[in-house]
Structure formats: structure tokens, C-alpha cells
Design an enzyme around this catalytic site. Structure first.
Site: not given
Ligand code: PAF
Length: 291
Positions: A43-44, A160, A68, A37, A154, A183, A41
Site C-alpha cells: 500500500g505504501h 484522515q 495519535q 509510521m 491513501g 491497494v 507494505h
Molecule cells: O497514516 C499514517 O500512517 C499516519 O497517520 C501519518 C499520516 C503518518 C501521521 O502519523
């Protein structure tokens, strides 16, 4: 397989641009996909690094999915940092980023969602009704559009990750879900976009989150298999010592994400969600069998 770190990331702003990019790839090239989204950072970056190593082509997406968010305020204040994000994507050798807008993903009349099943209604799902339905709906749609061989998620968002794996298995989706370790900052706080909302004093008190998880881990490693005892030690750190509002502090069986049963053997995961002022933080830890 490594891409140059100076590659410019290709921005795909519609489904037709994504389709054209996808069909321009060489047959046999594997595609790794990291849905995000934005507000990227470290973590990504760890997801991108792993995906970069394992695939010829690396695709990310950035879309703040309104389906969501059950609190409008939370959706509105979600940081939008596209230019900084693209610099990170380029530094991590991401080949292309899909940047759909709402109309591209949910055109007029869009009305179908994925139900998350019984694990969708507990813990995060109970605190945030509809959250997992919205999350799975967008993830399924992104998978169908991007057709990746592997998708990276992650472990910080353990529920999730569990639900995405379950949907992939239940619906026979032709891709592999790759879990990536959480992380943490040096002091143990898990990286999260929401950490940027914390004031200095809130940031300091947030350390009780890792203390709570480690306290549960230590009890588990000492042989305690009574979920209520592990939960109580977590609550003590979070509620009594740090004064946080605890939404949940629980122990689940990692195989099915159901509440762990006393003395039942298996892999247990401690999970929690707290409110730190106006900010909601979640974290979890897979408990270790021995110290
Ligand atoms: O974890 C996230 O950033 C969101 O839930 C995702 C998986 C991109 C779905 O919108």
C-alpha cells in the site's frame, strides 16, 4: 524525472539533517513527501510509485506518533521494521527518509496541538478520541519541516485524508495533497499494517469487510438512496454473518464527511470499522452511480 532504483536512501535522523538535505536541493526541484509510521507494505509502495513519477525529489518519513494512539497497547505493539522499510524505500527510489525520534519532534515543553473540527469527532474520531488531533499535529509539523510541494495519502484512511485536505485548505498550507487509491489483496482485503495481527481464521472472516462494502455499493448502484438501508446491509455482513463487533458502518457525503442524507444527491462513501478479535480494521468504498 525517474530515479535509479539502486539509489541508497539518505537517512535523516534530526531536524538539522533534514534542513541541510532540504537546502541542498536544486531550486525548482519539486519535493514529493510520503509520511508513514513504518512497517511498510505494498500500500505504501503505491504511494511512493505515484510520488516518484510526479516529483524530482522523493522524501518519506517514518515516525510512530504517540499523540495519535489513544490505546497505549496499540502504540507499543505497532511493528517497528526499519531495515526492511529502508529496503522498500530504496527499491522505490526514495531519495531520503526523515527518521525523527520523539525528542526531535516533541522536545521538552511541547504543548500545542491542532484541533480537527467537527469531522474530527465522528466515526474514527468518536471511536478513538484525540486520534485526529494527534495525527493533524504531527502532519502539520512534518509539512512545516519538510516543505514538500506534494504530499501523498491513501484513500484507505478516508477520514484522515479528508481532514488533512481540510487543514491544508483552512491554514493555506502551500502544498497539494494527492489522494492515492486503496491497494487490496486479490481477495479484496485492503492492505494494512494491522493485517499482520490477524490469525488464519480471522483473516478468512475479514473478507466480509469487502463483501459488506460491495453489498452497499450494489444497493446504491440499483438506485437506493436511503443511508439506513445501506448501513443495515453492511451490518448484516459484518455482524450477523462474520460475528464481528461493528464500531461503525455508515454512509457519508464525500464532500463534507457528514452522514449522507436520504435522497440527497452527491457522492456517497460507505465507511466502516470493526474489531476482529484484538485487531481493529477500517475500510471504505466510494459508491458507484451505476452497476
Ligand atoms: O497514516 C499514517 O500512517 C499516519 O497517520 C501519518 C499520516 C503518518 C501521521 O502519523
Amino acid at each position: 524525472m525517474l530515479a535509479s532504483t539502486t539509489t541508497r536512501v539518505k537517512r535523516l535522523t534530526s531536524f538539522s539533517e533534514l534542513r541541510a538535505w532540504r537546502s541542498s536541493l536544486k531550486d525548482g526541484d519539486s519535493v514529493g513527501f510520503v509520511p508513514t509510521m513504518g512497517a511498510l507494505h505494498a500500500g505504501h509502495s503505491s504511494l511512493f510509485k505515484k510520488a516518484r513519477r510526479e516529483n524530482e525529489q522523493l522524501l518519506a518519513s517514518i515516525f510512530v506518533n504517540p499523540l495519535q494512539f489513544n490505546e497505549g497497547k496499540d502504540f507499543e505493539r505497532y511493528p517497528k521494521t526499519l531495515e526492511e522499510d529502508c529496503q522498500i524505500l530504496e527499491a522505490q527510489g526514495v531519495n531520503a527518509v526523515y527518521l525523527p525520534d520523539r525528542e526531535d519532534l516533541y522536545p521538552e515543553g511541547y504543548d500545542t496541538t491542532v484541533t480537527a473540527g467537527r469531522v474530527g469527532d465522528v466515526f474514527e474520531g468518536y471511536s478513538r478520541p484525540g486520534h485526529f488531533e494527534g495525527m493533524l499535529s504531527v502532519v502539520l509539523k512534518l509539512f512545516l519541516r519538510t516543505k514538500p510541494h506534494r504530499a501523498y495519502f491513501g484513500e484507505k484512511d478516508a477520514q484522515q485524508l479528508f481532514l488533512v485536505k481540510k487543514m491544508t485548505k483552512d491554514l493555506d498550507l502551500p502544498l497539494t495533497i494527492v489522494p492515492c487509491e486503496t491497494v487490496r489483496c486479490e481477495d479484496g482485503l485492503a492492505l494494512s499494517t494491522r493485517n499482520s495481527f490477524l490469525g488464519t481464521e480471522e483473516r478468512e472472516r475479514s473478507l466480509c469487510i469487502i463483501h459488506a462494502l460491495r453489498a452497499a455499493d450494489a444497493l446504491y448502484a440499483s438506485g437506493v438512496r436511503v443511508p439506513a438501508e445501506l448501513e443495515s446491509v453492511m451490518r448484516q455482513c459484518l455482524q450477523e454473518e462474520a460475528g464481528f463487533f461493528v464500531e461503525y458502518a455508515a454512509v457519508v457525503d464525500d464532500k463534507d464527511f457528514q452522514s449522507a442524507q436520504e435522497n440527497h444527491l452527491g457522492s456517497w462513501r460507505a465507511i466502516l470499522a470493526v474489531r476482529v478479535g484484538a485487531t481493529r480494521l477500517i475500510d471504505n468504498l466510494l459508491l458507484s452511480e451505476s452497476a
